[in-house]
Scaffold this motif. Structure first.
Motif, PDB file in Angstrom:
ATOM      1  N   GLY A   1       0.810  -1.212   0.000  1.00  0.00           N
ATOM      2  CA  GLY A   1       0.000   0.000   0.000  1.00  0.00           C
ATOM      3  C   GLY A   1       0.844   1.263   0.000  1.00  0.00           C
ATOM      4  O   GLY A   1       0.521   2.240  -0.684  1.00  0.00           O
ATOM      5  N   SER A   2       1.941   1.251   0.760  1.00  0.00           N
ATOM      6  CA  SER A   2       2.818   2.424   0.799  1.00  0.00           C
ATOM      7  C   SER A   2       3.480   2.663  -0.550  1.00  0.00           C
ATOM      8  O   SER A   2       3.586   3.799  -1.007  1.00  0.00           O
ATOM      9  CB  SER A   2       3.894   2.240   1.868  1.00  0.00           C
ATOM     10  OG  SER A   2       3.308   2.159   3.136  1.00  0.00           O
ATOM     11  N   TYR A   3       3.924   1.590  -1.176  1.00  0.00           N
ATOM     12  CA  TYR A   3       4.554   1.738  -2.486  1.00  0.00           C
ATOM     13  C   TYR A   3       3.543   2.175  -3.544  1.00  0.00           C
ATOM     14  O   TYR A   3       3.865   2.970  -4.423  1.00  0.00           O
ATOM     15  CB  TYR A   3       5.244   0.445  -2.911  1.00  0.00           C
ATOM     16  CG  TYR A   3       6.453   0.128  -2.068  1.00  0.00           C
ATOM     17  CD1 TYR A   3       7.501   1.043  -1.966  1.00  0.00           C
ATOM     18  CD2 TYR A   3       6.546  -1.051  -1.360  1.00  0.00           C
ATOM     19  CE1 TYR A   3       8.605   0.771  -1.185  1.00  0.00           C
ATOM     20  CE2 TYR A   3       7.648  -1.333  -0.581  1.00  0.00           C
ATOM     21  CZ  TYR A   3       8.674  -0.428  -0.498  1.00  0.00           C
ATOM     22  OH  TYR A   3       9.767  -0.689   0.268  1.00  0.00           O
ATOM     23  N   LEU A   4       2.325   1.678  -3.456  1.00  0.00           N
ATOM     24  CA  LEU A   4       1.284   2.124  -4.387  1.00  0.00           C
ATOM     25  C   LEU A   4       0.962   3.600  -4.179  1.00  0.00           C
ATOM     26  O   LEU A   4       0.707   4.323  -5.143  1.00  0.00           O
ATOM     27  CB  LEU A   4       0.023   1.282  -4.221  1.00  0.00           C
ATOM     28  CG  LEU A   4       0.072  -0.112  -4.821  1.00  0.00           C
ATOM     29  CD1 LEU A   4      -1.193  -0.881  -4.451  1.00  0.00           C
ATOM     30  CD2 LEU A   4       0.228  -0.044  -6.319  1.00  0.00           C
ATOM     31  N   PHE A   5       0.977   4.053  -2.932  1.00  0.00           N
ATOM     32  CA  PHE A   5       0.733   5.464  -2.653  1.00  0.00           C
ATOM     33  C   PHE A   5       1.847   6.331  -3.239  1.00  0.00           C
ATOM     34  O   PHE A   5       1.583   7.359  -3.870  1.00  0.00           O
ATOM     35  CB  PHE A   5       0.615   5.686  -1.140  1.00  0.00           C
ATOM     36  CG  PHE A   5       0.416   7.121  -0.747  1.00  0.00           C
ATOM     37  CD1 PHE A   5      -0.741   7.798  -1.076  1.00  0.00           C
ATOM     38  CD2 PHE A   5       1.390   7.798  -0.033  1.00  0.00           C
ATOM     39  CE1 PHE A   5      -0.930   9.129  -0.715  1.00  0.00           C
ATOM     40  CE2 PHE A   5       1.213   9.113   0.346  1.00  0.00           C
ATOM     41  CZ  PHE A   5       0.054   9.774  -0.001  1.00  0.00           C
ATOM     42  N   LEU A   6       3.095   5.917  -3.037  1.00  0.00           N
ATOM     43  CA  LEU A   6       4.227   6.696  -3.541  1.00  0.00           C
ATOM     44  C   LEU A   6       4.258   6.723  -5.070  1.00  0.00           C
ATOM     45  O   LEU A   6       4.333   7.781  -5.694  1.00  0.00           O
ATOM     46  CB  LEU A   6       5.540   6.118  -3.008  1.00  0.00           C
ATOM     47  CG  LEU A   6       5.745   6.189  -1.498  1.00  0.00           C
ATOM     48  CD1 LEU A   6       6.987   5.406  -1.098  1.00  0.00           C
ATOM     49  CD2 LEU A   6       5.872   7.613  -1.052  1.00  0.00           C
ATOM     50  N   LEU A   7       4.208   5.557  -5.678  1.00  0.00           N
ATOM     51  CA  LEU A   7       4.281   5.484  -7.141  1.00  0.00           C
ATOM     52  C   LEU A   7       3.018   6.012  -7.804  1.00  0.00           C
ATOM     53  O   LEU A   7       3.077   6.666  -8.845  1.00  0.00           O
ATOM     54  CB  LEU A   7       4.567   4.047  -7.574  1.00  0.00           C
ATOM     55  CG  LEU A   7       5.919   3.497  -7.122  1.00  0.00           C
ATOM     56  CD1 LEU A   7       6.042   2.028  -7.491  1.00  0.00           C
ATOM     57  CD2 LEU A   7       7.056   4.303  -7.698  1.00  0.00           C
ATOM     58  N   GLY A   8       1.866   5.736  -7.209  1.00  0.00           N
ATOM     59  CA  GLY A   8       0.610   6.233  -7.764  1.00  0.00           C
ATOM     60  C   GLY A   8       0.521   7.752  -7.701  1.00  0.00           C
ATOM     61  O   GLY A   8       0.042   8.399  -8.634  1.00  0.00           O
ATOM     62  N   GLY A   9       0.997   8.347  -6.623  1.00  0.00           N
ATOM     63  CA  GLY A   9       1.008   9.801  -6.518  1.00  0.00           C
ATOM     64  C   GLY A   9       1.920  10.447  -7.537  1.00  0.00           C
ATOM     65  O   GLY A   9       1.585  11.470  -8.136  1.00  0.00           O
ATOM     66  N   MET A  10       3.070   9.824  -7.768  1.00  0.00           N
ATOM     67  CA  MET A  10       3.984  10.366  -8.791  1.00  0.00           C
ATOM     68  C   MET A  10       3.376  10.246 -10.184  1.00  0.00           C
ATOM     69  O   MET A  10       3.477  11.163 -11.002  1.00  0.00           O
ATOM     70  CB  MET A  10       5.323   9.649  -8.724  1.00  0.00           C
ATOM     71  CG  MET A  10       6.154  10.043  -7.530  1.00  0.00           C
ATOM     72  SD  MET A  10       7.798   9.343  -7.588  1.00  0.00           S
ATOM     73  CE  MET A  10       7.532   7.810  -6.745  1.00  0.00           C
ATOM     74  N   ALA A  11       2.745   9.118 -10.462  1.00  0.00           N
ATOM     75  CA  ALA A  11       2.103   8.937 -11.770  1.00  0.00           C
ATOM     76  C   ALA A  11       0.960   9.930 -11.949  1.00  0.00           C
ATOM     77  O   ALA A  11       0.789  10.506 -13.035  1.00  0.00           O
ATOM     78  CB  ALA A  11       1.601   7.506 -11.909  1.00  0.00           C
ATOM     79  N   LEU A  12       0.175  10.144 -10.919  1.00  0.00           N
ATOM     80  CA  LEU A  12      -0.921  11.121 -11.006  1.00  0.00           C
ATOM     81  C   LEU A  12      -0.403  12.535 -11.220  1.00  0.00           C
ATOM     82  O   LEU A  12      -1.018  13.321 -11.946  1.00  0.00           O
ATOM     83  CB  LEU A  12      -1.772  11.067  -9.741  1.00  0.00           C
ATOM     84  CG  LEU A  12      -2.691   9.866  -9.620  1.00  0.00           C
ATOM     85  CD1 LEU A  12      -3.331   9.827  -8.240  1.00  0.00           C
ATOM     86  CD2 LEU A  12      -3.754   9.900 -10.695  1.00  0.00           C
ATOM     87  N   ALA A  13       0.732  12.869 -10.611  1.00  0.00           N
ATOM     88  CA  ALA A  13       1.317  14.199 -10.806  1.00  0.00           C
ATOM     89  C   ALA A  13       1.706  14.402 -12.266  1.00  0.00           C
ATOM     90  O   ALA A  13       1.441  15.460 -12.850  1.00  0.00           O
ATOM     91  CB  ALA A  13       2.526  14.382  -9.899  1.00  0.00           C
ATOM     92  N   VAL A  14       2.298  13.390 -12.874  1.00  0.00           N
ATOM     93  CA  VAL A  14       2.694  13.498 -14.280  1.00  0.00           C
ATOM     94  C   VAL A  14       1.468  13.583 -15.181  1.00  0.00           C
ATOM     95  O   VAL A  14       1.404  14.405 -16.104  1.00  0.00           O
ATOM     96  CB  VAL A  14       3.593  12.307 -14.675  1.00  0.00           C
ATOM     97  CG1 VAL A  14       3.819  12.261 -16.168  1.00  0.00           C
ATOM     98  CG2 VAL A  14       4.908  12.386 -13.940  1.00  0.00           C
ATOM     99  N   ILE A  15       0.468  12.770 -14.901  1.00  0.00           N
ATOM    100  CA  ILE A  15      -0.751  12.766 -15.718  1.00  0.00           C
ATOM    101  C   ILE A  15      -1.464  14.113 -15.625  1.00  0.00           C
ATOM    102  O   ILE A  15      -1.871  14.685 -16.636  1.00  0.00           O
ATOM    103  CB  ILE A  15      -1.684  11.611 -15.292  1.00  0.00           C
ATOM    104  CG1 ILE A  15      -1.069  10.282 -15.684  1.00  0.00           C
ATOM    105  CG2 ILE A  15      -3.062  11.771 -15.900  1.00  0.00           C
ATOM    106  CD1 ILE A  15      -1.768   9.085 -15.078  1.00  0.00           C
ATOM    107  N   CYS A  16      -1.616  14.638 -14.418  1.00  0.00           N
ATOM    108  CA  CYS A  16      -2.333  15.904 -14.248  1.00  0.00           C
ATOM    109  C   CYS A  16      -1.548  17.083 -14.823  1.00  0.00           C
ATOM    110  O   CYS A  16      -2.149  18.029 -15.352  1.00  0.00           O
ATOM    111  CB  CYS A  16      -2.647  16.139 -12.776  1.00  0.00           C
ATOM    112  SG  CYS A  16      -3.859  14.968 -12.130  1.00  0.00           S
ATOM    113  N   ALA A  17      -0.217  17.030 -14.749  1.00  0.00           N
ATOM    114  CA  ALA A  17       0.572  18.100 -15.357  1.00  0.00           C
ATOM    115  C   ALA A  17       0.474  18.036 -16.879  1.00  0.00           C
ATOM    116  O   ALA A  17       0.508  19.058 -17.554  1.00  0.00           O
ATOM    117  CB  ALA A  17       2.029  18.000 -14.919  1.00  0.00           C
TER     118      ALA A  17
END
Length: 139
Positions: free
Chosen positions: A106-122
């Motif tokens: 769950g922690s790794y999904l939070f870290l990697l998922g947040g980074m992926a969402l940042a790239v997608i939203c930018a």
């Protein structure tokens, strides 16, 4: 006369430094990104997988909302930078042995998922467009 009317290339507008209001908005989004990261770090392990989805949805909403509010991709980058700084600071363990992120999926999904969402939203944020009545936007 417009250079495009003569068949010449359109010259790009030079970049200007942000105004004081825009800088304050970026700073506020940076701080809000850090707050969302801390809240997400506390929520994501509590109600797995619902807490993880809630934390990622909050981060995505902030990133995309920042881009829409400021009308630029930098509006998504500012809260994403605050989110990243807070998450990196939270992952460091202290001499007392305290840490906020466990070594779980769950922690790794939070870290990697947040980074992926940042790239997608930018990427989804609006890019620079010229202003004026004589400007033709691509259709």
């Amino acid at each position: 006369m417009n250079p495009a009317d003569r068949g010449g290339p359109l010259l790009a507008q030079p970049l200007r430094p942000p105004s004081a209001g825009r800088f304050a908005a970026y700073l506020g989004l940076f701080v809000l990104g850090a707050v969302v990261a801390v809240a997400g770090a506390l929520v994501q392990p509590a109600w797995f997988p619902g807490g993880l989805l809630l934390a990622l949805a909050g981060a995505a909403g902030l990133f995309l909302g920042g881009a829409r509010a400021v009308r630029s991709r930098a509006g998504a980058v500012a809260p994403a930078a605050g989110w990243m700084v807070a998450v990196v600071l939270l992952t460091a363990s202290r001499p007392e042995g305290d840490f906020l992120f466990a070594a779980g999926g769950g922690s790794y999904l939070f870290l990697l998922g947040g980074m992926a969402l940042a790239v997608i939203c930018a990427t989804l944020g609006p890019g620079r467009q010229p202003d004026g009545a004589d400007v033709r936007h691509g259709k």
